[in-house]
Design an enzyme around this catalytic site. Structure first.
Site, PDB file in Angstrom:
ATOM      1  N   GLU A   1       0.819  -1.207   0.000  1.00 49.19           N
ATOM      2  CA  GLU A   1       0.000   0.000   0.000  1.00 49.19           C
ATOM      3  C   GLU A   1       0.854   1.258   0.000  1.00 49.19           C
ATOM      4  OE1 GLU A   1      -2.541  -0.949   3.337  1.00 49.19           O
ATOM      5  OE2 GLU A   1      -1.311   0.225   4.705  1.00 49.19           O
ATOM      6  N   CYS A   2       0.558   2.133  -0.947  1.00 48.67           N
ATOM      7  CA  CYS A   2       1.176   3.443  -1.108  1.00 48.67           C
ATOM      8  C   CYS A   2       2.694   3.326  -1.187  1.00 48.67           C
ATOM      9  CB  CYS A   2       0.726   4.372   0.013  1.00 48.67           C
ATOM     10  SG  CYS A   2       0.943   6.130  -0.386  1.00 48.67           S
ATOM     11  N   GLY A   3       3.431   3.798  -0.184  1.00 45.55           N
ATOM     12  CA  GLY A   3       4.878   3.704  -0.238  1.00 45.55           C
ATOM     13  C   GLY A   3       5.380   2.293  -0.387  1.00 45.55           C
TER      14      GLY A   3
END
Length: 448
Positions: free
Chosen positions: A331-333
């Site tokens: 998720e994301c980073g």
């Protein structure tokens, strides 16, 4: 039995006023005095809780009437009140900003509001701003106001005089001092663990607060802010009895300064689902531990892109894990290094791990922000998005999250899939659906 505990919600008229410094300093001051302090963060923030946890010595959970839900928030406050001498809740953005806002949380649970105002460029207007914050919404529980970043004793007196009609609401002035400033970067405050003098900064802030009427309050004085914390009508179960699909599974979780956006509540849910959790550091080029599934949480991979580009043991073991058909939730980073390249805002490109085609490109401005939810066959996960990069990939998304703005719904973040690997800019709050959470870590994939 309904526990009663002094509590305060530290709010401000806007972001950047010093809420985190004051909330953490207040928690640290009372923890140093031997009191049991529990802290919470309003909203979905990952960074401020690091400072609050350092101040209290305890995990810090998030409270959000939409993302975590009222029952979850009520249950956490109820539990904390039975163990603590003081509860400190840090607000989010400005007091009335967002849907739901910090003011909504204060009213729902009866939390007295302490307004922290950056008074560095004002005098008499301080009184008008404090009055407006208190009276803008009828029935808002109120503790008082603290002036922050004050220039001198004379300046502090001018600010106090501005509260002439309500002198009891003056809780003091904290002078401007670089010794306890908390450094920031593009996503918010720097993570406390990255600063060798983090605790010294909190102690300096606590010492400064100790000179104010707020900081000089003892247990008897704090009792005026006591709140009855009722249990929810139905105490939410951590995990439904039927959602134990991770029993006996081992989940490897990336955890270091590049991958540090982890809600403690998410770890609690994975353990409650029966999973054994093991941790590894991509920044240290550690290979995956023996595991059935992997979680790559968000963080700051863009600040460590060159190091991650050279993390060949991590990259190769992760590739072998995916080729074996095992699950990865990124998720994301945690998603960013999976692409072929990470491109900085100045155009400098670093190699990614090449598990997904394309690249992510850092922007100079925020690219997305707000509450989101992800509908999976097993249930709906609530969460949020907050990122500065954009993704450029030939891989077609398998689905999208839904952006939530009050009653308005819109298409949200893409969810990409390659075998058992699923990735998105979406940050999930696992307690919102333990069953959907479990599906993310099964080889069959939650997005099927």
């Amino acid at each position: 039995m309904t526990p009663t505990c002094p509590a305060i919600l530290v709010a401000a008229p806007a972001s950047g006023q010093g809420k985190t410094t004051v909330a953490a300093a207040l928690a640290r001051l009372h923890a140093r005095a031997g009191r049991r302090v529990r802290a919470f963060k309003c909203g979905p923030d990952f960074l401020d809780p690091h400072w609050l946890a350092l101040a209290t010595g305890h995990p810090v959970h998030n409270l959000d009437l939409w993302m975590t839900g009222e029952d979850d928030a009520r249950a956490r406050l109820h539990e904390a009140a039975g163990q603590a001498d003081l509860i400190v809740v840090e607000g989010v953005m400005g007091l009335f900003d967002g849907e739901p806002s910090a003011a909504d949380l204060a009213q729902r649970f009866g939390l007295p509001v302490l307004a922290v105002i950056d008074a560095s460029a004002m005098a008499g207007t301080f009184g008008a701003l404090a009055f407006g914050l208190q009276h803008y919404r009828p029935g808002l529980p109120w503790a008082g106001v603290l002036a922050n970043r004050v220039a001198s004793d004379r300046h502090a007196q001018m600010l106090q005089d501005a509260l002439a009609d309500q002198p009891s609401h003056w809780l003091g002035a904290v002078m401007r001092d670089a010794a306890f400033s908390l450094p920031e970067r593009h996503l918010g405050l720097t993570v406390a663990a990255e600063l060798p003098d983090a605790l010294a900064r909190l102690d300096a802030a606590a010492d400064a607060l100790a000179t104010t009427p707020l900081g000089q309050m003892d247990s008897e004085a704090l009792a005026r802010w006591s709140v009855d914390f009722e249990a929810p009508a139905e105490v939410p179960a951590d995990v439904p009895a039927e959602a134990t699909a991770l029993q006996g599974k081992t989940i490897a979780i990336a955890r270091d300064t590049a991958f540090c956006f982890i809600y403690p509540a998410n770890l609690d849910v994975l353990r409650a689902l029966g999973a054994e959790l093991v941790f590894f550091s991509p920044l240290a080029n550690e290979p995956l531990p023996a595991c059935d599934a992997v979680w790559l949480p968000g963080g700051y991979p863009e600040l460590h892109a060159a190091t991650l580009a050279g993390a060949h043991r991590t990259r190769d073991s992760l590739r072998a894990h995916v080729q074996a058909g095992r699950a990865v939730w990124a998720e994301c980073g945690g998603m960013m290094p999976l692409f072929d390249h990470i491109v900085a805002s100045d155009g400098d490109a670093q190699a990614g791990w090449g598990l997904l085609p394309g690249r992510v490109v850092m922007q100079k401005r925020l690219a997305a922000l707000g509450p989101q939810q992800l509908a999976l066959p097993a249930g709906v996960l609530r969460g949020h998005t907050f990122h500065y990069s954009l993704c450029d990939s030939t891989l077609a998304p398998v689905l999208h999250t839904e952006a939530v703005r009050g009653e308005v719904r819109a298409v949200g973040e893409a969810v990409y899939r390659a075998g058992g690997l699923q990735a998105s800019y979406f940050h999930a709050w696992f307690p919102s659906s333990p069953a959907a959470t479990a599906s993310l870590f099964l080889s069959a994939g939650g997005a099927a």
